[in-house]
Every structure is written in structure tokens, then in C-alpha cells.
Scaffold this motif. Structure first.
Motif, mmCIF file in Angstrom:
data_model
loop_
_atom_site.group_PDB
_atom_site.id
_atom_site.type_symbol
_atom_site.label_atom_id
_atom_site.label_comp_id
_atom_site.label_asym_id
_atom_site.label_seq_id
_atom_site.Cartn_x
_atom_site.Cartn_y
_atom_site.Cartn_z
ATOM 1 N N THR A 136 0.845 -1.192 0.000
ATOM 2 C CA THR A 136 0.000 0.000 0.000
ATOM 3 C C THR A 136 0.882 1.245 0.000
ATOM 4 N N ASP A 190 3.027 -1.676 4.384
ATOM 5 C CA ASP A 190 2.301 -0.411 4.381
ATOM 6 C C ASP A 190 3.205 0.777 4.679
ATOM 7 N N THR A 237 2.062 4.467 4.299
ATOM 8 C CA THR A 237 1.047 5.433 3.877
ATOM 9 C C THR A 237 0.962 6.559 4.907
ATOM 10 N N SER A 267 -3.431 3.712 7.192
ATOM 11 C CA SER A 267 -2.734 2.540 7.686
ATOM 12 C C SER A 267 -3.599 1.729 8.648
ATOM 13 N N TYR A 278 -6.088 -0.144 6.639
ATOM 14 C CA TYR A 278 -5.502 -1.254 5.908
ATOM 15 C C TYR A 278 -5.148 -2.414 6.845
ATOM 16 N N VAL A 318 4.513 -2.596 8.903
ATOM 17 C CA VAL A 318 4.066 -1.204 8.911
ATOM 18 C C VAL A 318 5.258 -0.265 9.078
ATOM 19 N N THR A 368 4.634 3.100 8.292
ATOM 20 C CA THR A 368 3.987 4.400 8.483
ATOM 21 C C THR A 368 4.316 4.938 9.866
ATOM 22 N N LYS A 402 5.933 -3.557 13.333
ATOM 23 C CA LYS A 402 5.917 -2.090 13.217
ATOM 24 C C LYS A 402 7.306 -1.554 13.503
#
Length: 260
Positions: free
Chosen positions: A6, A66, A68, A73, A76, A89, A91, A113
Motif C-alpha cells: 500500500t 504499508d 502510507t 494505515s 488497511y 508497517v 507508516t 511495526k
């Protein structure tokens, strides 16, 4: 492995998409403004993400990556959890509510993350922790510089560094964001300074000073490719893991516990 990316038309998301394709994975690039192709794959609209994730899950090993913005986020990650697809992740800029949404997704699927996927930054975090422990009374200043289009300030990496400093000291440091006018330094402060200019990929410096000496610890990213490579390393590592919360240190052998 099928990798759904994404934010594939963004600065870092585009680099991730190209890295995925170069490694021979099945790339599914997703964007809110889909037009054309990236790394040889047709861009897919973000509104189709739930169906794309269901399809990816049915194909076997699949991971969402991701990069974004926080609101998108969280949306998603909810879709990834519903489809049973692990998520990486990158983001940054989440508030407490957004972080809670990610944690909730980790109850259903593995979620990794990180504020920064550069291996050198992980080394910097380790060294900063050691320095803060060894120099408990030294003054600390943190400066970070990024390109002129970066939205969140301080950066996610800067906040992670600040958290490491807090963890290494008995008392949390008072974060002072810039200084102006008559503002002498107080004990227990950490100065935080943010610069936004040009096309700087990312630079972070933590300075310790006292006892007539200065220790400066710096990391500079010279290409977004280092973030993309780390994110895809994380995706490859995360596939097949049990549901839970993971960090980039787990990927590169920092000794973190799985799924904490």
C-alpha cells in the motif's frame, strides 16, 4: 510470496514495490490514485484492498507492507487482520488511538511495526541505549533532518530514539522542542530539533555532552533503498509467524522476544 504494497506510488512505497519485484516476489501494488504500472505490475485501487488481501491469503504466503499515512494505515491493518494476512508497517506519526488499532490487529495476525527499517538505525538504537546508561548525567540533544515533504515532526525514528533514552535512565527526560528567547537548559531535559529541507533522506544525531567532552552518534541514510530493503527483509521474515507484535530488531537478531 505475494506482497501487497500500500502507498505504492509514494516515495518509500515505490522503492518497496521495486525491491519486492527485484527479489522475484509476486507484487500487488496498491494506491489511492492508481494509474499505470510500477515495477511491471498494474496499480490497484485502495478500495479493492479487502478483496486483494483475501486473494493473496488464498494464494499461500502473503504479506502486506504499508507505507502510507496513519488514518489509512489503521484501515488497511484492519483489512489485513480480517483476511489473515501478516503486516509490515513503516507508516509513522500514529497517535495513541492509531497505535491501539495496530495492536488490535496483532491479536489476529503477526504485525511488525518499525519507525525505520535501516539496519544502521537499529545499531544506533543499541548504541544510544548503552551510551545513555554509561553517561547518566550527561546533557542530551537530538537533531533530525528530513526532506521538505515529510509530514510528521519529530520523525518516528527520533521518537524511538527518545524512548530508548527514557528507558535507559531512571527518570524520563523532559522533551524540549526547540528553544527561543531566554530559555536556559534545565536538568533532565533533552533538546529535540527538527529540520526539513531539500531531498534529505534522513539523518539523526544524538549528542551527549559533559565533563569537557562531547559524544555524537549519527546515522545518515543516503538512499530510500535502505528502508525498502529492510522492509522487504521484514516481510520475508514475518510470513508464517504466529499472531503477535514484532519489531525490526527481531528480524536482524537483536534478541527481542517473538510476538510480545
Amino acid at each position: 510470496m505475494r506482497v501487497v504494497v500500500t502507498g505504492a506510488t509514494g516515495r518509500t512505497g515505490g522503492e518497496v514495490a521495486r525491491e519486492v519485484a527485484e527479489r522475484g516476489h509476486d507484487l500487488v501494488p496498491v494506491s489511492r490514485e492508481p494509474s499505470g504500472t510500477i515495477a511491471g505490475a498494474d496499480l490497484r485501487p485502495a478500495e479493492d484492498l479487502p478483496a486483494l488481501l483475501d486473494e493473496a491469503a488464498a494464494s499461500g504466503d502473503a504479506v502486506l507492507v504499508d507505507f502510507t499515512v496513519p488514518v489509512a494505515s489503521a484501515e488497511y491493518l484492519s483489512a489485513a487482520a480480517a483476511a489473515g494476512v501478516p503486516a509490515v508497517v513503516g507508516t509513522t506519526g500514529f497517535n495513541s488511538e492509531g497505535t491501539a488499532a495496530l495492536r488490535e490487529a496483532a491479536d489476529s495476525v503477526p504485525v511488525l511495526k518499525a519507525s525505520n527499517f535501516a539496519r544502521g538505525v537499529q545499531a544506533l538504537l543499541n548504541v544510544v541505549r548503552e551510551a545513555a546508561t554509561a553517561l547518566p548525567d550527561y546533557d542530551v540533544e537530538l537533531t533530525e533532518t528530513h526532506h521538505n515533504g515529510k509530514r510528521d515532526a519529530p520523525s518516528g525514528t527520533a521518537n524511538t530514539l527518545l524512548d530508548e533514552l527514557d528507558d535507559a535512565r531512571e527518570d524520563a527526560l523532559d522533551r524540549t522542542y526547540g528553544r527561543e528567547g531566554e530559555d536556559p537548559r534545565e536538568p533532565g531535559q533533552v533538546g529535540v530539533h527538527v529540520r526539513r529541507a531539500g531531498t534529505v533522506r534522513g539523518e539523526h544525531e544524538v549528542m551527549f555532552a559533559d565533563n569537557d567532552e562531547v559524544l555524537s552518534l549519527t546515522h545518515r541514510a543516503e538512499s530510500r533503498g535502505v528502508f525498502a530493503a529492510g522492509a522487504v527483509d521484514a516481510a520475508e521474515w514475518l510470513a508464517g509467524r504466529e499472531a503477535g507484535w514484532y519489531e525490526f530488531g527481531d528480524v536482524i537478531g537483536d534478541g527481542g522476544d517473538d510476538g510480545v
